[in-house]
Design a protein around this motif. Structure first.
Motif, PDB file in Angstrom:
ATOM      1  N   VAL A   1     -23.006   1.188 -36.068  1.00  0.00           N
ATOM      2  CA  VAL A   1     -22.088   0.389 -35.253  1.00  0.00           C
ATOM      3  C   VAL A   1     -20.839   0.059 -36.068  1.00  0.00           C
ATOM      4  N   TYR A   2     -21.039  -0.346 -37.308  1.00  0.00           N
ATOM      5  CA  TYR A   2     -19.904  -0.652 -38.183  1.00  0.00           C
ATOM      6  C   TYR A   2     -19.019   0.583 -38.369  1.00  0.00           C
ATOM      7  N   GLU A   3     -19.645   1.705 -38.642  1.00  0.00           N
ATOM      8  CA  GLU A   3     -18.885   2.932 -38.876  1.00  0.00           C
ATOM      9  C   GLU A   3     -18.055   3.318 -37.656  1.00  0.00           C
ATOM     10  N   ARG A   4     -18.626   3.138 -36.480  1.00  0.00           N
ATOM     11  CA  ARG A   4     -17.931   3.538 -35.257  1.00  0.00           C
ATOM     12  C   ARG A   4     -16.833   2.569 -34.836  1.00  0.00           C
ATOM     13  N   TRP A   5     -17.081   1.257 -34.961  1.00  0.00           N
ATOM     14  CA  TRP A   5     -16.175   0.300 -34.322  1.00  0.00           C
ATOM     15  C   TRP A   5     -15.509  -0.700 -35.263  1.00  0.00           C
ATOM     16  N   ALA A   6     -15.681  -0.566 -36.562  1.00  0.00           N
ATOM     17  CA  ALA A   6     -15.003  -1.484 -37.488  1.00  0.00           C
ATOM     18  C   ALA A   6     -13.491  -1.343 -37.382  1.00  0.00           C
ATOM     19  N   SER A   7     -13.003  -0.122 -37.209  1.00  0.00           N
ATOM     20  CA  SER A   7     -11.549   0.062 -37.109  1.00  0.00           C
ATOM     21  C   SER A   7     -11.007  -0.567 -35.825  1.00  0.00           C
ATOM     22  N   LEU A   8     -11.766  -0.516 -34.738  1.00  0.00           N
ATOM     23  CA  LEU A   8     -11.352  -1.172 -33.488  1.00  0.00           C
ATOM     24  C   LEU A   8     -11.258  -2.677 -33.694  1.00  0.00           C
ATOM     25  N   VAL A   9     -12.289  -3.251 -34.281  1.00  0.00           N
ATOM     26  CA  VAL A   9     -12.329  -4.692 -34.536  1.00  0.00           C
ATOM     27  C   VAL A   9     -11.175  -5.090 -35.453  1.00  0.00           C
ATOM     28  N   HIS A  10     -10.974  -4.331 -36.517  1.00  0.00           N
ATOM     29  CA  HIS A  10      -9.896  -4.641 -37.469  1.00  0.00           C
ATOM     30  C   HIS A  10      -8.525  -4.553 -36.797  1.00  0.00           C
ATOM     31  N   THR A  11      -8.323  -3.548 -35.978  1.00  0.00           N
ATOM     32  CA  THR A  11      -7.029  -3.380 -35.297  1.00  0.00           C
ATOM     33  C   THR A  11      -6.758  -4.542 -34.356  1.00  0.00           C
ATOM     34  N   ILE A  12      -7.749  -4.945 -33.578  1.00  0.00           N
ATOM     35  CA  ILE A  12      -7.572  -6.085 -32.671  1.00  0.00           C
ATOM     36  C   ILE A  12      -7.245  -7.347 -33.473  1.00  0.00           C
ATOM     37  N   ALA A  13      -7.974  -7.581 -34.553  1.00  0.00           N
ATOM     38  CA  ALA A  13      -7.746  -8.774 -35.376  1.00  0.00           C
ATOM     39  C   ALA A  13      -6.360  -8.743 -36.019  1.00  0.00           C
ATOM     40  N   LEU A  14      -5.976  -7.582 -36.534  1.00  0.00           N
ATOM     41  CA  LEU A  14      -4.668  -7.467 -37.190  1.00  0.00           C
ATOM     42  C   LEU A  14      -3.535  -7.708 -36.203  1.00  0.00           C
ATOM     43  N   ARG A  15      -3.644  -7.126 -35.028  1.00  0.00           N
ATOM     44  CA  ARG A  15      -2.592  -7.315 -34.019  1.00  0.00           C
ATOM     45  C   ARG A  15      -2.547  -8.748 -33.518  1.00  0.00           C
ATOM     46  N   SER A  16      -3.677  -9.397 -33.454  1.00  0.00           N
ATOM     47  CA  SER A  16      -3.717 -10.771 -32.961  1.00  0.00           C
ATOM     48  C   SER A  16      -3.272 -11.785 -34.005  1.00  0.00           C
ATOM     49  N   LEU A  17      -3.605 -11.519 -35.270  1.00  0.00           N
ATOM     50  CA  LEU A  17      -3.349 -12.506 -36.321  1.00  0.00           C
ATOM     51  C   LEU A  17      -2.139 -12.174 -37.186  1.00  0.00           C
ATOM     52  N   GLY A  18      -1.779 -10.879 -37.252  1.00  0.00           N
ATOM     53  CA  GLY A  18      -0.611 -10.487 -38.030  1.00  0.00           C
ATOM     54  C   GLY A  18      -0.781 -10.602 -39.531  1.00  0.00           C
ATOM     55  N   ASN A  19      -2.011 -10.642 -39.998  1.00  0.00           N
ATOM     56  CA  ASN A  19      -2.262 -10.814 -41.423  1.00  0.00           C
ATOM     57  C   ASN A  19      -3.447  -9.935 -41.817  1.00  0.00           C
ATOM     58  N   THR A  20      -3.224  -9.035 -42.772  1.00  0.00           N
ATOM     59  CA  THR A  20      -4.262  -8.086 -43.179  1.00  0.00           C
ATOM     60  C   THR A  20      -5.492  -8.790 -43.733  1.00  0.00           C
TER      61      THR A  20
END
Length: 189
Positions: free
Chosen positions: A29-48
């Motif tokens: 699950v992590y391998e498949r969707w970590a990038s999706l989760v990270h992208t949503i968080a980055l776009r929402s928070l603006g901080n890596t």
């Protein structure tokens, strides 16, 4: 490339394995969707850094709340996105609290350019000792709530306690701490 039916069946199987406690399923699950989760968080928070923290928290939450995953009621990625939204909300709440606290201190500080005096070290040590004397898990709950400024929902999840129990520990712990500090030289928190 997998057909749509095969993809859905594969995701359902993965969700069932995760819900049953398979660590291998969590890794997949992590391998498949970590990038999706990270992208949503980055776009929402603006901080890596915050996005990386949220990504980690999402998968820790997914593992600890895997019993709430209902493969027949929705998609696994949708469930992860829901957890992501909650973690993003937690970060925004922490940011708001931090900025509110800074603004409040600035408003009452007579000379904002000058640093506020440090509290007496003996008093700080005494308060820390009294918090330790409250016992566990109450001392840890108070430290997380007031020293680390963690939301009560996060404390409940982190300590694997019901939210109501955390709220009770905070309320009773503060009353107990105040009583103990008032006994010693009339010191109040």
């Amino acid at each position: 490339m997998l057909a749509l039916d095969e993809l859905v069946a594969d995701q359902d199987d993965l969700a069932v394995r995760l819900a049953s406690g398979s660590r291998e399923a969590l890794a997949e699950v992590y391998e498949r969707w970590a990038s999706l989760v990270h992208t949503i968080a980055l776009r929402s928070l603006g901080n890596t850094h915050d996005a990386e923290d949220v990504t980690q928290q999402v998968f820790v939450s997914a593992w600890s709340s895997r019993h709430t995953l209902k493969p027949d009621e929705g998609s696994l990625p949708g469930w992860l996105v829901g957890i992501t939204r909650h973690r993003i909300s937690d970060v925004r709440t922490q940011r708001y609290r931090r900025s509110r606290n800074v603004a409040a201190v600035a408003a009452v500080t007579p000379d904002a350019g000058r640093a506020a005096p440090e509290p007496d070290i003996a008093q700080r040590l005494h308060v820390a000792h009294e918090i330790d004397a409250l016992g566990e898990p109450r001392a840890t709950v108070l430290r997380l709530a007031f020293i680390e400024d963690r939301p009560q929902e996060e404390i409940a999840q982190r300590l694997d306690l019901p939210l109501g129990t955390v709220k009770s520990h905070v309320r009773r712990g503060l009353v107990q701490l105040r009583r103990r500090l008032e006994e010693v030289d009339g010191v109040t928190p």
